[in-house]
Structure formats: C-alpha cells, structure tokens
Enzyme design. Sequence first.
Site, PDB file in Angstrom:
ATOM      1  N   CYS A 193       0.861  -1.180   0.000  1.00  0.00           N
ATOM      2  CA  CYS A 193       0.000   0.000   0.000  1.00  0.00           C
ATOM      3  C   CYS A 193       0.898   1.232   0.000  1.00  0.00           C
ATOM      4  CB  CYS A 193      -0.908   0.013   1.225  1.00  0.00           C
ATOM      5  SG  CYS A 193      -2.041   1.401   1.159  1.00  0.00           S
ATOM      6  N   ASP A 231      -6.522  10.313  -4.570  1.00  0.00           N
ATOM      7  CA  ASP A 231      -5.821   9.338  -3.727  1.00  0.00           C
ATOM      8  C   ASP A 231      -4.501   9.017  -4.416  1.00  0.00           C
ATOM      9  OD1 ASP A 231      -5.386   7.628  -1.662  1.00  0.00           O
ATOM     10  OD2 ASP A 231      -7.141   6.367  -2.013  1.00  0.00           O
ATOM     11  N   ASN A 232      -3.595   8.423  -3.650  1.00  0.00           N
ATOM     12  CA  ASN A 232      -2.348   7.913  -4.211  1.00  0.00           C
ATOM     13  C   ASN A 232      -1.521   8.974  -4.939  1.00  0.00           C
ATOM     14  OD1 ASN A 232      -2.703   5.283  -3.214  1.00  0.00           O
ATOM     15  ND2 ASN A 232      -4.192   4.883  -4.821  1.00  0.00           N
TER      16      ASN A 232
HETATM   17  N1  MTE Z   1      -9.875  -2.054  -5.682  1.00  0.00           N
HETATM   18  C1  MTE Z   1     -11.146  -1.753  -5.375  1.00  0.00           C
HETATM   19  N2  MTE Z   1     -12.108  -2.107  -6.237  1.00  0.00           N
HETATM   20  N3  MTE Z   1     -11.465  -1.082  -4.235  1.00  0.00           N
HETATM   21  C2  MTE Z   1     -10.497  -0.700  -3.335  1.00  0.00           C
HETATM   22  O1  MTE Z   1     -10.829  -0.124  -2.280  1.00  0.00           O
HETATM   23  N4  MTE Z   1      -8.088  -0.574  -2.875  1.00  0.00           N
HETATM   24  C3  MTE Z   1      -6.806  -0.460  -3.543  1.00  0.00           C
HETATM   25  C4  MTE Z   1      -6.506  -1.695  -4.364  1.00  0.00           C
HETATM   26  N5  MTE Z   1      -7.630  -2.051  -5.168  1.00  0.00           N
HETATM   27  C5  MTE Z   1      -9.136  -0.978  -3.659  1.00  0.00           C
HETATM   28  C6  MTE Z   1      -8.880  -1.708  -4.846  1.00  0.00           C
HETATM   29  C7  MTE Z   1      -5.678  -0.239  -2.664  1.00  0.00           C
HETATM   30  S1  MTE Z   1      -5.437   1.374  -2.152  1.00  0.00           S
HETATM   31  C8  MTE Z   1      -4.772  -1.211  -2.381  1.00  0.00           C
HETATM   32  S2  MTE Z   1      -3.370  -0.855  -1.501  1.00  0.00           S
HETATM   33  C9  MTE Z   1      -4.974  -2.601  -2.808  1.00  0.00           C
HETATM   34  O2  MTE Z   1      -6.212  -2.763  -3.483  1.00  0.00           O
HETATM   35  C10 MTE Z   1      -4.960  -3.530  -1.632  1.00  0.00           C
HETATM   36  O3  MTE Z   1      -5.191  -4.856  -2.022  1.00  0.00           O
HETATM   37  P1  MTE Z   1      -5.488  -5.924  -0.882  1.00  0.00           P
HETATM   38  O4  MTE Z   1      -6.619  -5.410  -0.039  1.00  0.00           O
HETATM   39  O5  MTE Z   1      -5.810  -7.201  -1.590  1.00  0.00           O
HETATM   40  O6  MTE Z   1      -4.224  -6.054  -0.088  1.00  0.00           O
END
Ligand code: MTE
Length: 892
Positions: free
Chosen positions: A165, A297-298
């Site tokens: 993350c 974000d990010n």
């Molecule tokens: N994809 C969806 N659809 N919704 C989400 O909230 N979070 C993202 C990503 N993909 C997210 C997502 C983020 S910020 C991260 S760091 C990773 O998924 C985390 O994956 P994990 O929960 O399998 O570790």
Amino acid sequence: MATENATATSTSQITREETTQLRRVSADLPPTPPESEHSDAEKGEATKPSDYPLPPDSKAPTEVIEVDKKTPDGWLPRDPRLIRLTGVHPFNVEAPLTDLFNEGFLTSPELFYVRNHGAVPQVQDEEIPDWEFSIEGLVENPITLTLKDLIAGYPQITCPITLVCAGNRRKEQNVVRKTKGFSWGAAGVSTALWTGTMMQELLKVAKPKRGARYVCMEGADKLPNGYYGTSVKLNWAMDPNRGMMLAHKMNGEMLRPDHGKPLRAVIPGQIGGRSVKWLKKLIITDKPSDNWYHIYDNRVLPTSVSPEESANNQAWWMDERYAIFDLSCNSAIAYPAHEEQLCLVGAPEFYRAKGYAYGGGGRRITRVEVTLDKGKTWRLANIDYAEDRYREAAGTELFGGTIDMEWREASFCWCFWNIDIPLAELRDAKDIFVRCMDESMTIQPRDMYWSVLGMMNNPWFRVTISLEKDYLRFEHPTQPALIPGGWMERVKAAGGNLANGYWGEKIGSEDAEGPVEEVAKEIKMTKDGLNTTITIDDLRKHDKEDQPWFVVNGEVYDGTKFLEGHPGGAQSIVSAAGLDATDEFMAIHSETAKAMMPTYHIGSLDEEGKKALSGEDVQPDPSAAPTPTFLDSRNWKKAILHSKTTVSWDTRIFTFKLEHDAQTVGLPTGQHLMIRLRDPVTREAIIRSYTPISETSKPGYMDVLVKIYFDSAERKGGKMSQAMDSLPIGHFVDFKGPIGKFEYLGNGLCSVNGAKRNVKHFVMICGGSGITPIYQVFRAVMQDRQDPTRCTLLDGNRLVEDILVKEELDAFARDNEERCKLLYTLTKAPEEWDGLRGRIAGPLLAEHASKEVLGTEKGEAMVLICGPEALEKACHKALLENGWSDEELLFF
Ligand code: MTE
C-alpha cells in the site's frame, strides 16, 4: 528474546497432508484448463529440483467477528489477528509485523494486508464462473467475457508478486505532522502467488486504436464517489516485462472476498492502489482515469503543500506528475522486534538482525546496509531473493498456471535481508538503522519527505536500543493505528523536534523546540461509592423519552431529571437513549457540564454490554427505501461535500449533497444539527453543532456557513473549522440531528422544550457566526408576509467584511421596514461607517434592546441570543438589568 528465523516451505518438502489440502482447495475452484489438473505441484512431485517456497499453512477464517456483524461486511469471516487501522469499517488492516515476517516469503491470505475503501462486494461461489467483465473504450474489438471464458480461453500463469500500500509506514509521517491518511505501520506489504492471465493477452485481442494511451480499471465496489477506479499506461500494460495480470487465484485458492473475489488486477512493482479488486471493466482511453479515487488518492504532493492549500486549490490534484505509480525502494527491520528484550547473560556472541526490502517498477534491490552509528559507517547485509527460485522453475505448472519467469529481468517481490551483529557492538549502540538501494542506484533517503497524504514514506528505518540492567530493549519507530508506543511518540512527548534532522534528539543548539501538547483536564463524571452493574437489556429498556438512559465511557446515566433543564433541549437526551453517547457527549460538553454528571450516574455497564455497544455506527442499509428527509436523530448519516464557496478569507459556504435529489434536510426552523469529522490520525471524533443557512425546504442539498478559526502564532485555531476547511470536495461528513430546545412554528408561535408560546416581537442578538441559527428564524418570519411578528436584530462583528449573510439580511430589512429593525455594530469600524460602533454589551443593549425602548409588555417578546461565550454572558447580565427576565431569554 530474539525469535527464530522465518521458516519457508519448499516444494521439495511437500507432505502428504499438504498435497491433499492443495487438491481440496483446487476442487473448490471454478473450471481451469485441462493441463492444470495434472499440475506437478498438486501431485507433490516438482519436475525440477528447484525449491521455490510454497504458501505457508493457511486456514480460511470461518467466524464472523462480532464487531463486523453490524457493518455491511457482516457476512465475512476474518482473522482476528489483523490490526484495524480505520476503526471497524471499512476494513483496512495489517498483520503484526512479526507475524507477517514469520510467515516467510509468501503471506497467507488471512494475514495479507487489506485496503478497502468501502463494503466488500458479495459474490457467491456459484456465481464466480459467470462473473462478467468488459474491455471497452478505444479498442477495435470491445470484449465482454466471463471468468470461465477467461480461464478457458487464455494462457494462465502463476507468479509471486508483492503488493504494497502506498501508505505503508505512514504512521511515522503522522507522528511528525498529521497527514490526511490513516496510520499504517510497516506491515502494509504482503506477497502471494497469483494465478491468472497477462493483461497484455486480452489487450492484444481487443486491439487498442491509434491514440489509445491508458488502461482505466473499475471495480464493483460502489463508494460515495462512484466505483473505485484508476488507470495505468497502456504501453506498460502491453509490456510483458511489466507483468500486469488479471488474477483469480491467490496462493492456489480462489481469491478471498477482501482481496477481490472473484477477479482482480495485479500490477507488479506499482503501489497497491493500482491493483483494482472485484474487477468489472478495463476502459482504454486517451487520458488518465477521471475516477475520483485516481485523482484524490495515491499522490505525493510537494512537501510545501499544506492540507488547507491542497483542499483549496484543486490544481494540485489534477497534476498527473504527482500521481504515484512505481513504488520507491524501502526496507524495514523485523528483528529486533518492537519491545523485544535481548538478555545479555548467556546470549550468543552474535545477534542476527533481519527484515525486508523492496524496490519499485521491477527494480531489484542490490544492497541492504545497516548502521550502528547513525550513518557514519555502514555494513552490508545478506539478501535472499526467494523470487529467483521461481525463475529457476521455468515451465512448471502450479495451481493451474505456468511458472514462466526465467526470461523476465524484473523483480516484483520483496527480499529478506539479515546480518549478524556482534553482541558487544549492539550493546554499545544507541540505535540500528537499515537502508536499501536498487539497481538504478536509488537509495532510501535519510530524512522523511512529508506530504499531505503521507504516502511512500521510506526514510532509513530506525530501531532504538536501550540498555536496561542485563538486557537490551528495542523500540521500533511507531506502532500501527492508535496503538501507542515507539520511539517517535516518546521523543515527541519529551519535547523533541522530530523534524530537526536528528530524529528529534537534542544536539547542541538544535534543542527541541517542538510544541508540548496540552494535557486535557480530567473531570470525574461518576458517583463515589456506586457499585451498580447494568446489563445491556436493562439499558435497552430505557431507550424512550419517559426514562432515557445513556452511556458515556462505559458508565450509565439517567437523563430523566435533566430533560427540562438541558440547554441542548430534551431531544438531544432522548436521541441518545439506550445508546453509547460518548463521542457526542465528550466533544460538545464543557467542563462544567461534565462536572454535573455524577448526579445522573446510576451504574456501570457490564462487560458484555460494553462489547455490544462497541461496534461503530450501524451503516445504513443500501437497499432500504430512501427517506424524504435526511436527518436522523439517533444515527449518523453521511452527506458528500459537493462544493465550497469562499465568502471571505476566513468564511466558506460548504454545500453538501443529500442522499437523493428530492430529499430535504429535515430540520425544524430554529434547530441545529451536529457535524462529525474524524481526526485522520487519532480517529477521535470532532463534533460541533451548526445551523445550515440554506432553506430547510431546499431539495437535494444543504449549505452550511462556517467561519474558519485558523491557527495563529498566539493561539491554536478551531479544530473543527480547520478540519472542515481541509475537506476535499467529494469527501463525506457525518450528520445527526435535529437538536435544540427552540423551534419556530410560524405566525409568532414558538415551542421551547415542547411548551408552546406566542411571541409578538423577537429581539435577536448575535455575534460573528452566531447569526446562523438566528438567520433561520429571522428569514422564516420575514418571508411570510402574513406573519405579524416583529424583529429587532442586533448583529456584532469586528470588520464590515466579517458580517455574514449581510446582503440577505439587508434585503429582508428593506422589504419589511414596518416589521424589522436591523442594527449592525462593529468593533473596528472604518471612518465612513454609519452603523453602530463598539461591542454588544451593557450600554448598547440599554440603548437598543431594553424593554422600555422597545415598548414590549411582559410575555410579548422573546430574546434569542447566539454568539461566543463572552458575548452571551455580557448580554445575560445587561438584559436582566434592562427589564428582561430569564424566561424571556433563549440562548442557542
Ligand atoms: N480495488 C477496489 N475495487 N477497491 C479498493 O478499495 N483498494 C486499492 C486496491 N484495489 C481498492 C482496490 C488499494 S489502495 C490497495 S493498496 C490494494 O487494493 C490492496 O489490495 P489488498 O486489499 O488485496 O491487499
């Protein structure tokens, strides 16, 4: 004591039991191509002598944890070892660092970190094969296909990939200065074997058109700002070296719900935020994604951009240069663990320090170095790249996919490092640091790069060492979430300035000048000698207005006797009946109010009761029918910040979008609502009362006027108003209400604590933003031409430009000359000012608001007062001296 090295399972060590387990897992999976059914690993016979690590023992949790039950994820069993970083919901968690590291190179799905922005989409096993997703946009051949088609029609690969993350290690940034993100420790990283299809294979079939440059991805999780989505560059997705894939299995089993069941993108080498879970769409475009989560974000904004600046100037977010894709290189120490104690008596001559390191964009970590003298000298650690053992296993079938990595130069996984340190040197050292370098010779920085979202934090990782009697004690920089501990908090609490370039240590004239937090005064709110225990059933029997009991900090209070006298009106006590009111109570009550609590204390809630109340708020049921009005006096409701209008340098109108276009706020005239924001770091609730300035009948939206009290050199500003000012558009805020003892029913009829009363004349006295509740009543009277009630409004401010809603007030006064007298007074009036001058206090009130001057009889008029405490006190005294009685005064 130092714990043993992490153990890795290897193919050459597969036991009969594990083989059966693998078979069982694969039997649960959707159909896979024929060749996978004869996988060598499943038969327990590796074709090559390679000993690539297999996943650690894993047991899918079967119990739904109590706190999850009240959330939209109430159907989903999870591992209780995971540390929750954002309260109960949404689910954002990391494993304790030691547990994560001990699992070895691959992480079990139950300990793999989770980052969910909202509720997990629920997909039944039998629906998996028919899960549909599409490839659309700028392509010659738009495709819609099912997961079954994807598995049957495209080559399947299995390879290890580490996800990280972007917020990994953010807690360190938050201790230095609060960012807008929640507090990850150093375990926001995990590795799994992913099985699926290379994204490039699908894109080749879809054939991107000329001009296509981006692959936008969208998940199935509907969030306040739309579906989660983001984008990566098309040419990366087409490059096999970048390894982007669509995965349906993790460590040989179907994806678990938290990790994207049944299909997700896995984008190696880039921040986890790009690996979209519950994947529904790939949209090929000529521009980067315009999804809210891609934009807000990010990102790593320049360090000079403050939370306020980032909230006020959208341009920062729109600048694609600040979007994060490749991870930066990073490392952390797992051993010594936090609070590990190393006994010096009889200890081996060497201590083995260990940890992890990872690079970004496929760049390999080429060195890991450790220092015991703050960076004057460094020693090289050993590195183990378990990922390489998969390169050696080229062509092997595993979990229904081919291991096909020998040609690929990129390194997409974390590596483990270790180094043996002579005990004598460790004993003499004050700290131990680790840093790594990748193949582009990019090295972890010594100092932190603070930014508003606190992402990509990767300075040298420092563990402090203290010699205590006959053992060494180690401290990591922080502990995740709200867990106290770590040398950073300790140094800060002692007045050290963590940003002084020396980890907050006092070095010569560099002495810490960091602020020492003011410690809040503790007020005793319980009755001495009371030993009564109250059960949840007892509490729930008292959830109505006839005998409202409520809970604050686990103690039960009976509000019955205070229903009449409560300055916030009986409704706010009734609204809390049978519930835990800790957040609201602590946030909005004064020390005096808290000191009154022992009188109403009737006992302590038993442990089971506390547990029953411990869940976060009940989340609204998304399938429930929409309500015509927004507010709910017993539950917090969410509305999204739609726009922000700057009225003056310190005043904004925040417009919130209600749940649907026809919805009205549901606020009686003269009452207010509570707004709750959460401190992004401490998750502490900040709650204040406001009165919207928009008409209560306005559909779809509500406008809240807020004066921002900024921090200044002399004074700390307003916690709430500054937090509001930092809210990005699209963020949601919690609301609850209505509250208040006063209501204007029209035609001079008022209700005070439920008792009706007729008024012929309102005297309205306010200062600064105290105008907002007054304005609601004033407007209601003035807008109704048939309403005979008169109003005298006295509004005090410092400067002309501080007068809020002046244009509207003037217009009403102009149109209603016979019923309205509008008086402004300024303490810093310009020369040309023809209004009143000076504070609202004795002389001014005697001249303009005494009973005699206004000529009102007893009981005919009512004085409404709202302003800062000093103004309210001064008015109270002066009004009593000028012929008014307490029953005729109403303080908002
Ligand atoms: N994809 C969806 N659809 N919704 C989400 O909230 N979070 C993202 C990503 N993909 C997210 C997502 C983020 S910020 C991260 S760091 C990773 O998924 C985390 O994956 P994990 O929960 O399998 O570790």
